[in-house]
Scaffold this active site. Structure first.
Site, PDB file in Angstrom:
ATOM      1  N   TYR A  80      43.426  46.504  57.380  1.00  0.00           N
ATOM      2  CA  TYR A  80      44.367  45.380  57.454  1.00  0.00           C
ATOM      3  C   TYR A  80      45.032  45.358  58.827  1.00  0.00           C
ATOM      4  O   TYR A  80      45.697  46.324  59.209  1.00  0.00           O
ATOM      5  CB  TYR A  80      45.427  45.525  56.357  1.00  0.00           C
ATOM      6  CG  TYR A  80      46.091  44.228  55.957  1.00  0.00           C
ATOM      7  CD1 TYR A  80      45.390  43.273  55.235  1.00  0.00           C
ATOM      8  CD2 TYR A  80      47.414  43.964  56.287  1.00  0.00           C
ATOM      9  CE1 TYR A  80      45.987  42.086  54.851  1.00  0.00           C
ATOM     10  CE2 TYR A  80      48.019  42.773  55.896  1.00  0.00           C
ATOM     11  CZ  TYR A  80      47.305  41.847  55.175  1.00  0.00           C
ATOM     12  OH  TYR A  80      47.901  40.667  54.790  1.00  0.00           O
ATOM     13  N   SER A 198      43.798  34.336  39.788  1.00  0.00           N
ATOM     14  CA  SER A 198      44.478  35.368  40.588  1.00  0.00           C
ATOM     15  C   SER A 198      45.982  35.126  40.503  1.00  0.00           C
ATOM     16  O   SER A 198      46.431  34.058  40.057  1.00  0.00           O
ATOM     17  CB  SER A 198      44.019  35.294  42.042  1.00  0.00           C
ATOM     18  OG  SER A 198      44.495  34.096  42.636  1.00  0.00           O
ATOM     19  N   VAL A 200      48.125  34.729  43.006  1.00  0.00           N
ATOM     20  CA  VAL A 200      48.540  33.626  43.878  1.00  0.00           C
ATOM     21  C   VAL A 200      48.129  32.296  43.242  1.00  0.00           C
ATOM     22  O   VAL A 200      48.904  31.328  43.235  1.00  0.00           O
ATOM     23  CB  VAL A 200      47.945  33.754  45.302  1.00  0.00           C
ATOM     24  CG1 VAL A 200      48.287  32.521  46.134  1.00  0.00           C
ATOM     25  CG2 VAL A 200      48.459  35.005  46.005  1.00  0.00           C
TER      26      VAL A 200
HETATM   27  N1  LIG Z   1      46.952  35.384  53.375  1.00  0.00           N
HETATM   28  C1  LIG Z   1      47.986  35.876  52.727  1.00  0.00           C
HETATM   29  O1  LIG Z   1      49.105  35.892  53.232  1.00  0.00           O
HETATM   30  C2  LIG Z   1      47.795  36.413  51.341  1.00  0.00           C
HETATM   31  C3  LIG Z   1      48.891  36.625  50.490  1.00  0.00           C
HETATM   32  C4  LIG Z   1      48.646  37.083  49.183  1.00  0.00           C
HETATM   33  C5  LIG Z   1      47.349  37.340  48.784  1.00  0.00           C
HETATM   34  N2  LIG Z   1      46.330  37.168  49.680  1.00  0.00           N
HETATM   35  C6  LIG Z   1      44.938  37.387  49.294  1.00  0.00           C
HETATM   36  O2  LIG Z   1      44.670  36.480  48.261  1.00  0.00           O
HETATM   37  C7  LIG Z   1      43.690  37.010  47.390  1.00  0.00           C
HETATM   38  C8  LIG Z   1      44.229  36.950  45.962  1.00  0.00           C
HETATM   39  O3  LIG Z   1      45.354  37.816  45.875  1.00  0.00           O
HETATM   40  P1  LIG Z   1      46.039  38.076  44.467  1.00  0.00           P
HETATM   41  O4  LIG Z   1      47.073  39.112  44.582  1.00  0.00           O
HETATM   42  O5  LIG Z   1      46.436  36.761  43.906  1.00  0.00           O
HETATM   43  O6  LIG Z   1      44.767  38.630  43.698  1.00  0.00           O
HETATM   44  P2  LIG Z   1      44.598  39.183  42.233  1.00  0.00           P
HETATM   45  O7  LIG Z   1      45.710  38.767  41.352  1.00  0.00           O
HETATM   46  O8  LIG Z   1      44.288  40.622  42.366  1.00  0.00           O
HETATM   47  O9  LIG Z   1      43.313  38.355  41.733  1.00  0.00           O
HETATM   48  C9  LIG Z   1      42.048  38.454  42.292  1.00  0.00           C
HETATM   49  C10 LIG Z   1      41.030  37.857  41.311  1.00  0.00           C
HETATM   50  O10 LIG Z   1      40.360  36.745  41.878  1.00  0.00           O
HETATM   51  C11 LIG Z   1      39.159  36.526  41.154  1.00  0.00           C
HETATM   52  N3  LIG Z   1      38.032  36.179  42.025  1.00  0.00           N
HETATM   53  C12 LIG Z   1      37.514  34.950  42.143  1.00  0.00           C
HETATM   54  N4  LIG Z   1      36.477  34.952  42.971  1.00  0.00           N
HETATM   55  C13 LIG Z   1      36.299  36.215  43.381  1.00  0.00           C
HETATM   56  C14 LIG Z   1      35.350  36.845  44.226  1.00  0.00           C
HETATM   57  N5  LIG Z   1      34.370  36.170  44.834  1.00  0.00           N
HETATM   58  N6  LIG Z   1      35.453  38.169  44.437  1.00  0.00           N
HETATM   59  C15 LIG Z   1      36.424  38.864  43.840  1.00  0.00           C
HETATM   60  N7  LIG Z   1      37.352  38.310  43.018  1.00  0.00           N
HETATM   61  C16 LIG Z   1      37.290  36.991  42.795  1.00  0.00           C
HETATM   62  C17 LIG Z   1      38.859  37.796  40.398  1.00  0.00           C
HETATM   63  O11 LIG Z   1      39.017  37.548  39.009  1.00  0.00           O
HETATM   64  P3  LIG Z   1      37.684  37.441  38.098  1.00  0.00           P
HETATM   65  O12 LIG Z   1      36.951  38.720  38.293  1.00  0.00           O
HETATM   66  O13 LIG Z   1      38.216  37.241  36.711  1.00  0.00           O
HETATM   67  O14 LIG Z   1      36.916  36.257  38.620  1.00  0.00           O
HETATM   68  C18 LIG Z   1      39.862  38.756  40.959  1.00  0.00           C
HETATM   69  O15 LIG Z   1      40.167  39.764  40.072  1.00  0.00           O
HETATM   70  C19 LIG Z   1      43.391  38.413  47.904  1.00  0.00           C
HETATM   71  O16 LIG Z   1      42.261  38.356  48.731  1.00  0.00           O
HETATM   72  C20 LIG Z   1      44.613  38.739  48.736  1.00  0.00           C
HETATM   73  O17 LIG Z   1      44.334  39.685  49.738  1.00  0.00           O
HETATM   74  C21 LIG Z   1      46.530  36.708  50.930  1.00  0.00           C
END
Ligand SMILES: NC(=O)c1ccc[n+]([C@@H]2O[C@H](COP(=O)([O-])OP(=O)(O)OC[C@H]3O[C@@H](n4cnc5c(N)ncnc54)[C@H](OP(=O)(O)O)[C@@H]3O)[C@@H](O)[C@H]2O)c1
Length: 395
Positions: A80, A198, A200
């Site tokens: 990161y 997810s 977010v």
């Molecule tokens: N840019 C930023 O500032 C920022 C801020 C917050 C989060 N993020 C990013 O946003 C993403 C989501 O974060 P979160 O905390 O909301 O995640 P989370 O609650 O851990 O949820 C992630 C879920 O997305 C689903 N998903 C859909 N397509 C996927 C794929 N191709 N590969 C893997 N999983 C997939 C999966 O569920 P299923 O297995 O049921 O499909 C996975 O478990 C992460 O990548 C995180 O690093 C970025």
């Protein structure tokens, strides 16, 4: 050093316990979190490193809870980047030189503040600067690293510490993407997103509903059974009081007719904003659903595949392809903007019924159980965000 006569201190009256040990979750080398993280605990707080007064105003924060976000895993893996060239130094780990405490976000109570500091002891705060190492029971921080939450006590009473800790990064990311890229209300008022299950994605649906914006949420069927999938769809639809429509992206990818039918159905209501957490084929789908001139904002790369934009998308549809990084926004925004955002989020939860994603709480020393729980999540109909209870046991 800050001596007690230069500090304003909170009496133990409002603390859950009068004496506590210190503990933290830290790592010496980057790698797989379940291999490199260690839980460290000490009953002796006297050797705590204290900041030098010359460096400005400081607060000591008693951490109540801190969520485990994908970014925390990436930091421990060494994958990161920092949003700035010279990131602010992290308060030291008690394990010794070279050790870093994990955790970026968190919710805590100010216990002491330097004399000229404008944050009173007792104030509930959220951490506004990533990389400070929040998975610990207490830490000294420069005042600019914390954001006091005006309605913190109400939030704490209504949600509890663990859930309160989880709304600011998830909700902040969702809110900024909904507000800063396209004007939604006056136009079609529809947003499309992937990874709709997810955390977010959950917040995008919740916050969009408060702005009368509809959401088309793509999710994966993956290895879910039909019953599990239907349970997920029901839960995601109900949480948004039916303003979110959940669609299996597998169906759209495997059946061009289904995609065309959805495009035709959206018609003039085609979304102005697409919110992309995955990249790969799923991002391509979002672009196909986007209105001409619309914006796709990428904030995650869950599929580890690039975002590919076909040439006609740019020439004939004139789509805009943007990115959002909350850590960067938090560092580059003005303090008043950060404060406005956290108070707005607190207000949306307390007054507009915005619900936080479900959570599962683990104590810091149960971090291996938390990771095990995380890996088993994809089979669950409704995902739960892992949150660490940072408070140490009463002595
Ligand atoms: N840019 C930023 O500032 C920022 C801020 C917050 C989060 N993020 C990013 O946003 C993403 C989501 O974060 P979160 O905390 O909301 O995640 P989370 O609650 O851990 O949820 C992630 C879920 O997305 C689903 N998903 C859909 N397509 C996927 C794929 N191709 N590969 C893997 N999983 C997939 C999966 O569920 P299923 O297995 O049921 O499909 C996975 O478990 C992460 O990548 C995180 O690093 C970025």
């Amino acid at each position: 050093m800050i001596s007690t006569r230069h500090c304003r201190t909170l009496t133990s009256r409002i603390l859950r316990v009068s004496h506590r040990t210190y503990h933290e979750l830290s790592f010496l080398q980057t790698g797989d979190p379940s291999e490199v993280l260690q839980h460290y605990s000490s009953e002796n707080q006297t050797h705590q490193e204290e900041p030098d007064q010359k460096e400005g105003d400081f607060v000591r924060v008693h951490m109540l809870a801190a969520p485990w976000n994908p970014a925390d895993m990436n930091v421990i893996q060494g994958k990161y980047p920092s949003p700035v060239k010279n990131p602010p130094a992290q308060p030291p780990s008690w394990q010794g030189p070279g050790w870093r405490v994990a955790g970026s976000e968190g919710w805590g109570r100010v216990m002491e503040s330097s004399t000229n500091c404008n944050i009173d002891p007792g104030t509930l705060v959220t951490l506004g600067q990533s990389g400070m190492g929040t998975f610990r029971s207490s830490l000294w921080l420069p005042t600019q690293a914390v954001i006091p939450v005006d309605r913190g006590e109400e939030l704490e009473d209504t949600l509890g510490s663990a859930m309160a800790s989880s709304i600011f990064q998830l909700g902040g990311t969702a809110l900024r993407m909904l507000q800063d890229f396209e004007s939604l209300g006056g136009h079609s008022g529809v947003v499309v997103q992937n990874a709709g299950n997810s955390a977010v994605g959950w917040m995008v649906s919740q916050l969009a509903a408060t702005q009368n914006v509809k959401v088309v949420s793509l999710v994966r069927r993956g290895s879910k059974t039909e019953d599990e999938y239907n349970e997920m769809v029901d839960a995601l639809t109900q949480q948004s009081t039916n303003t979110t429509r959940v669609i299996a992206q597998d169906d759209l990818l495997n059946d061009k007719g289904a995609l065309k039918a959805l495009q035709a159905e959206l018609g003039t209501q085609a979304p102005r904003l697409a919110i992309n957490a995955t990249g790969g084929d799923s991002a391509t789908l979002l672009l196909k659903l986007l209105a001409p001139g619309g914006t796709m904002v990428t904030y995650g790369g869950l599929s580890m595949q690039p975002v590919t934009v076909a040439t006609p998308m740019l020439i004939f549809k004139d789509v805009k392809v943007r990115g959002y990084w909350h850590s960067r926004w938090m560092l580059q925004s003005f303090p008043q903007q950060r404060k406005k955002m956290v108070d707005e989020l607190a207000g949306l939860v307390l007054d507009k019924g915005v619900q936080c994603p479900p959570i599962e709480i683990f104590s810091l020393d149960r971090f291996q159980d938390a990771f095990q729980f995380e890996t088993e999540q994809s089979a669950q109909a409704v995902r739960r965000k892992v949150v660490f209870d940072c408070q140490e046991e009463a002595q």
